[in-house]
Design an enzyme around this catalytic site. Structure first.
Site, PDB file in Angstrom:
ATOM      1  N   LYS A  81       1.294  -0.960  -0.223  1.00 16.59           N
ATOM      2  CA  LYS A  81      -0.288  -0.075   0.090  1.00 16.59           C
ATOM      3  C   LYS A  81       0.540   1.163   0.102  1.00 16.59           C
ATOM      4  O   LYS A  81       2.170   1.235   0.969  1.00 16.59           O
ATOM      5  CB  LYS A  81      -0.804   0.392   1.354  1.00 16.59           C
ATOM      6  CG  LYS A  81      -1.524   0.945   1.365  1.00 16.59           C
ATOM      7  CD  LYS A  81      -2.859   1.043   2.466  1.00 16.59           C
ATOM      8  CE  LYS A  81      -3.679   2.198   2.639  1.00 16.59           C
ATOM      9  NZ  LYS A  81      -4.385   1.660   3.932  1.00 16.59           N
ATOM     10  N   SER A 156      -9.309   2.674   3.158  1.00 13.32           N
ATOM     11  CA  SER A 156      -8.277   3.646   2.393  1.00 13.32           C
ATOM     12  C   SER A 156      -7.429   1.799   1.643  1.00 13.32           C
ATOM     13  O   SER A 156      -7.363   2.835   1.116  1.00 13.32           O
ATOM     14  CB  SER A 156      -8.151   4.143   3.405  1.00 13.32           C
ATOM     15  OG  SER A 156      -6.358   3.640   4.240  1.00 13.32           O
ATOM     16  N   SER A 180      -9.910   0.485   7.432  1.00 10.23           N
ATOM     17  CA  SER A 180      -8.762   0.363   5.836  1.00 10.23           C
ATOM     18  C   SER A 180      -8.464  -1.284   6.162  1.00 10.23           C
ATOM     19  O   SER A 180      -8.492  -0.872   4.658  1.00 10.23           O
ATOM     20  CB  SER A 180      -7.887   1.447   6.200  1.00 10.23           C
ATOM     21  OG  SER A 180      -8.806   3.074   6.169  1.00 10.23           O
TER      22      SER A 180
END
Length: 472
Positions: A81, A156, A180
């Site tokens: 990520k 996210s 997230s």
């Protein structure tokens, strides 16, 4: 439905990460063939999904060709990520508000993650600074849900969720400061465990928080992939303040007392989500667990407002660090309305922050007492089904965005505040044919209990696969 996936008859097939690791170790597959297949799959789906922040295909091919010793996952492709550092790639945190700079070295988590043998193909997209539950940046574009591209992939950790669900890779890095990991798992039909606070290392900037909300983890398609990752990570780095997870491979034998909650501090979840949660509770009951329905969660009425204010403080902190780090290249006008609105909210309410933080820290006392009465709690992961893109449009008025976020993301933040582990499992399906996540939480340090229960549910009700499922 506009469904997008890359599953096919190549080196990856429909193998999960554990099966792929076994095949690589036995030399039934070559690392180069596997990585090449993952690159081809990513190139096939990413133009539609918009999940990739940066590609590192050449580096991945070089790593696959090397003869270095590797860990258990040696040669299994993955993504990281884009809010942790990876050597040679910039860290943009879901925004384009400054000129990119390449990181000189891997961050602390990246070093651990890749030490398991995983080979990263690049970095995945997220919502700006990770603040929204949907990645819909006005210039970077939305990350689309592979089950139906008109819908959000959650956030996210949206890019990681979309690429794992679409079959590009079997496992990807995610992290969770308010849901997230669990929200993209729920939207994309994946397994998403937010571990206990301190279970995995954090990069320096995430350790500076007054209250450490963020935990690193992974998104996978199978329970055993998630369990294997934590086993391997623990062999490399272990927090001695927490009980070990070890090698969890099967359901547990203990029958649990599980509280079922469909109401948050902001109100009841949608009728559809309530019905699906009660069906999941029924399945647990059929499996012999003791189910008890309770009316309200173990949190004070001030919780949601306090969490938003603390979330806003994080926005202010992120902006200050970014301005200092990137100087003249930093451009506030390129930030979305959610980030700017959170920053305003914090600056206007700084006098309320000390008491809000005190109250948030005190919530753990309530939940610790709750887990003396119950072994686990079942809730929906989010309060309603996955929304279409545009519902959480970050260019809308701040009050609209934050109101919709509070209404949808209302169950997950609790565990970030208390530090307790929680797992989202794709146990249900919406009337629109999209995956629906159910969340099970437990006391601090008790990930083994969650993994054993997840194995049991996976066996009892195998979840839908994107490449073989017909809605309904």
């Amino acid at each position: 439905m506009r469904r997008v996936h890359a599953f096919g008859d190549d080196a990856l097939g429909d193998l999960d990460a554990v099966a792929l690791a076994d095949a690589l170790a036995a030399r039934r597959l070559s690392r180069l063939d596997v990585v090449q297949a993952a690159i081809a799959r990513t190139e096939a789906v990413n133009p539609t999904l918009n999940a990739l922040a940066y590609q590192a295909f050449d580096q991945a091919l070089a790593a696959a060709s090397a003869l270095d010793e590797t860990g258990f996952f040696g040669g299994v492709p993955t993504f990281v990520k884009d809010n942790v550092d990876v050597a040679g790639l910039p860290t943009m945190r879901g925004t384009d508000a400054w000129v990119p700079r390449r990181a000189a070295a891997d961050g602390e988590f990246t070093r651990l993650y890749l030490a398991t043998g995983l080979i990263s193909l690049g970095k995945t997209q997220l919502s700006e600074y990770g603040f929204s539950a949907s990645a819909e940046h006005p210039r970077l574009g939305p990350v689309r849900n592979p089950w139906d591209t008109d819908y959000t992939a959650g956030a996210s950790s949206s890019g990681s969720g979309a690429l794992v669900a679409a079959g590009a890779v079997p496992i990807a890095h995610a992290n969770d400061g308010g849901g997230s990991i669990r929200i993209p798992a729920a939207c994309n039909g994946l397994v998403g465990l937010k571990p206990s606070r301190g279970r995995l290392p954090l990069d320096k900037d995430m350790r500076r928080m007054p209250l450490r909300l963020v935990t690193n983890g992974v998104l996978t398609r199978s329970v055993r992939d998630t369990a294997a990752f934590y086993r391997e990570a623990e062999r490399i780095w272990r927090n001695r303040k927490l009980p070990p997870i070890g090698d969890v491979q099967h359901p547990g034998k203990q029958r649990l007392k599980i509280a079922v909650i469909t109401r948050s501090v902001d109100g009841e979840c949608s009728p559809e989500m309530r019905e699906l949660t009660l069906k999941s509770a029924g399945l647990l009951e059929e499996l012999g667990h003791h189910i008890e329905h309770i009316e309200n969660p173990p949190v004070p009425s001030s919780f949601a407002a306090d969490f938003v204010l603390y979330w806003a403080l994080l926005a202010t902190g992120q902006l200050r660090v970014s301005r200092a780090q990137f100087g003249d290249t930093f451009d506030d006008s390129r930030l979305d309305n959610l980030t700017l609105g959170l920053d305003r909210h914090a600056r206007r309410n700084l006098h309320r922050l000390p008491l809000a933080i005190v109250r948030l820290r005190a919530v753990r006392r309530r939940t610790a007492q709750f887990y003396r009465r119950y072994d686990a709690a079942l809730t929906p992961t989010v309060a309603d089904v996955t929304p279409r893109l545009g519902y959480l449009d970050p260019t809308a008025d701040y009050e609209q965005i934050i109101g919709r976020l509070r209404g949808w993301v209302t169950f997950t933040p609790l565990h970030n505040v208390t530090g307790e582990p929680a797992i989202s499992l794709p146990l249900a399906e919406s009337a629109d044919g999209l995956p629906v996540g159910m969340m099970i939480s437990t006391d601090l340090g008790c990930e083994v209990r969650l993994l054993e229960l997840a194995y049991e549910l996976e066996e009892a009700k195998p979840w839908a696969r994107i490449h073989s499922h017909t809605p309904g």
